[in-house]
Design a protein around this motif. Structure first.
Motif, PDB file in Angstrom:
ATOM      1  N   VAL A 237       0.837  -1.189   0.000  1.00  0.00           N
ATOM      2  CA  VAL A 237       0.000   0.000   0.000  1.00  0.00           C
ATOM      3  C   VAL A 237       0.880   1.250   0.000  1.00  0.00           C
ATOM      4  O   VAL A 237       1.729   1.407   0.874  1.00  0.00           O
ATOM      5  N   ILE A 251      -1.898  -1.753  -3.905  1.00  0.00           N
ATOM      6  CA  ILE A 251      -2.792  -0.587  -3.859  1.00  0.00           C
ATOM      7  C   ILE A 251      -1.881   0.635  -3.900  1.00  0.00           C
ATOM      8  O   ILE A 251      -1.292   1.014  -2.877  1.00  0.00           O
ATOM      9  N   LEU A 254      -3.427   5.493  -1.060  1.00  0.00           N
ATOM     10  CA  LEU A 254      -4.629   5.741  -0.267  1.00  0.00           C
ATOM     11  C   LEU A 254      -4.403   7.015   0.538  1.00  0.00           C
ATOM     12  O   LEU A 254      -3.367   7.159   1.198  1.00  0.00           O
ATOM     13  N   LYS A 256      -5.206   9.132   3.613  1.00  0.00           N
ATOM     14  CA  LYS A 256      -5.828   8.953   4.932  1.00  0.00           C
ATOM     15  C   LYS A 256      -6.649  10.162   5.361  1.00  0.00           C
ATOM     16  O   LYS A 256      -7.351  10.108   6.379  1.00  0.00           O
ATOM     17  N   ASP A 260     -13.268   7.514   3.311  1.00  0.00           N
ATOM     18  CA  ASP A 260     -13.404   6.177   2.729  1.00  0.00           C
ATOM     19  C   ASP A 260     -12.054   5.480   2.604  1.00  0.00           C
ATOM     20  O   ASP A 260     -11.926   4.280   2.898  1.00  0.00           O
ATOM     21  N   GLU A 261     -11.045   6.235   2.163  1.00  0.00           N
ATOM     22  CA  GLU A 261      -9.721   5.653   1.976  1.00  0.00           C
ATOM     23  C   GLU A 261      -9.042   5.401   3.320  1.00  0.00           C
ATOM     24  O   GLU A 261      -8.271   4.447   3.467  1.00  0.00           O
ATOM     25  N   ARG A 263     -10.636   4.508   6.051  1.00  0.00           N
ATOM     26  CA  ARG A 263     -11.231   3.268   6.561  1.00  0.00           C
ATOM     27  C   ARG A 263     -10.600   2.049   5.898  1.00  0.00           C
ATOM     28  O   ARG A 263     -10.440   0.992   6.523  1.00  0.00           O
ATOM     29  N   GLU A 264     -10.234   2.201   4.632  1.00  0.00           N
ATOM     30  CA  GLU A 264      -9.578   1.097   3.923  1.00  0.00           C
ATOM     31  C   GLU A 264      -8.204   0.815   4.540  1.00  0.00           C
ATOM     32  O   GLU A 264      -7.810  -0.340   4.712  1.00  0.00           O
ATOM     33  N   GLN A 266      -7.375   1.455   7.625  1.00  0.00           N
ATOM     34  CA  GLN A 266      -7.680   0.832   8.913  1.00  0.00           C
ATOM     35  C   GLN A 266      -7.929  -0.667   8.761  1.00  0.00           C
ATOM     36  O   GLN A 266      -7.414  -1.487   9.538  1.00  0.00           O
ATOM     37  N   ASN A 267      -8.730  -1.033   7.767  1.00  0.00           N
ATOM     38  CA  ASN A 267      -9.057  -2.446   7.547  1.00  0.00           C
ATOM     39  C   ASN A 267      -7.815  -3.262   7.230  1.00  0.00           C
ATOM     40  O   ASN A 267      -7.679  -4.411   7.678  1.00  0.00           O
ATOM     41  N   HIS A 268      -6.891  -2.668   6.466  1.00  0.00           N
ATOM     42  CA  HIS A 268      -5.657  -3.382   6.122  1.00  0.00           C
ATOM     43  C   HIS A 268      -4.795  -3.580   7.371  1.00  0.00           C
ATOM     44  O   HIS A 268      -4.176  -4.640   7.548  1.00  0.00           O
TER      45      HIS A 268
END
Length: 374
Positions: A237, A251, A254, A256, A260-261, A263-264, A266-268
């Motif tokens: 990333v 990816i 992203l 921060k 939306d990005e 949260r992505e 965070q999920n990773h």
């Protein structure tokens, strides 16, 4: 107390120094200080031409690079202008994060607290953009940095690596040199689930600079483990290397600052098992603080200020700068054979975050310094 915060851009700019400047500004406000922005000195076009001419002449005479950011003439011009600018402000303390040149010759009765993640002298021939300077430029750089440190009431660094250098190399009084570690520049969850599935292991490479952070080394290490039959996956990333493998996900970027990005991201962080960034050179990798907040063990290199955020054998593994892909693969293999150790590292990472790798701790420790200046 009123603190003058010296910065290139307004203090509410969340992108400045990857968000670190804003976090420090935020903590000063939380501590109850009145904070005023002191804009960094600007130079005229005529002065900029003189600076470029000095660099050009040095290049021509010595056939070596010149530190265009830090040299005597520019430092004296900056100090003179800053002294005039300070007359427009009333403050009890000047907070100077990272600016060496402008404060070397500054004359003021106001206490100055200097902060950085490294000494410039440590970066010479360590970071690529601080390499190739001629010997006279290096001497000048070190001379000006020493003046800035000596002129400051306190020098605050984000790692003992940097603090000890200031004391040992420049002879700065150890009583005025403090280490306060940085925190995470993203929101961290209150609780972490440490019981992740071990059917496969995801290694997160979170970085923009593929070369300096040695992404290729991370990839080759995991490739060895893949060939040994381990269920590893690599998640890249922040950059876009030319890698095509079904076990690698890329990816490129992203942001921060976009919900939306973010949260992505965070999920990773939540779904990965390790942050694997075998960096070649680093002072204070904020991503390592963020990994700690998400209970993510870190695998990296024992270089620069990395050990301030990753304790080898506690919340991750640090290998020597000379370690090769097979060395990383062998070290990681030990962890993959011991899932309980991985869980222990993960729990320790979060403990380290809660104890000191957070901005609230930074604010509390920094306030202790300010109180001594009353």
């Amino acid at each position: 107390m009123k603190i003058g915060f010296y910065s290139v851009v307004p203090l509410d700019d969340k992108k400045n120094w990857s968000g670190t400047m804003f976090k420090m500004y935020e903590q000063l406000l939380i501590q109850g200080y009145e904070v005023v922005w002191i804009p960094r000195v600007l130079f005229t076009e005529k002065e900029e031409k003189r600076f470029r001419l000095i660099e050009k002449v040095f290049n021509k005479i010595f056939n070596r690079g010149y530190n265009r950011h830090l040299f005597t003439y520019k430092a004296k011009v900056a100090a003179s202008r800053l002294e005039k600018n300070l007359k427009n402000f009333k403050m009890d303390v000047i907070f100077n994060p990272t600016h060496v040149n402008d404060f070397a010759y500054l004359k003021t009765d106001i206490p100055v607290v200097y902060l950085n993640d490294a000494n410039v002298a440590q970066l010479l021939n360590y970071y690529h953009y601080y390499s190739g300077f001629g010997i006279l430029s290096k001497i000048e750089t070190k001379y000006l940095e020493k003046k800035t440190l000596k002129n400051s009431s306190y020098a605050v660094f984000s790692s003992d690596w940097a603090s000890n250098f200031a004391i040992d190399y420049y002879g700065i009084n150890k009583e005025k040199v403090k280490t306060i570690k940085f925190g995470a520049n993203i929101i961290v969850p209150e609780k972490i689930d440490f019981n992740k599935s071990t059917d496969e292991f995801t290694f997160l490479f979170l970085a923009v600079d593929w070369i300096r952070k040695r992404g290729a080394l991370a990839y080759e290490s995991l490739k060895i483990l893949k060939e040994r039959g381990y269920p590893v996956k690599m998640l890249i990333v922040g950059c876009n290397p030319e890698i095509k493998a079904d076990w690698v996900t890329i990816i490129p970027f992203l942001n921060k600052n976009k919900p939306d990005e973010f949260r992505e991201i965070q999920n990773h962080l939540l779904s990965s098992h390790f942050l694997f960034v075998p960096t070649k050179a680093d002072c204070t990798p904020i991503a390592f603080c963020e990994a700690a907040g998400y209970g993510l063990p870190v695998i990296s290199t024992d270089t620069g200020g990395v050990s301030a955020h990753v304790i080898n054998g506690y919340n991750g593994c640090l290998l020597s700068a000379e370690a090769e892909a097979k060395d990383y693969a062998n070290e990681i293999e030990k962890l993959l054979k011991s899932p309980e150790k991985v869980k222990e590292f993960s729990e320790n990472a979060r403990k380290l975050y809660d104890k000191e790798l957070n901005w609230e701790n930074w604010g509390n420790e920094f306030a202790k310094i300010i109180k001594k200046l009353k």
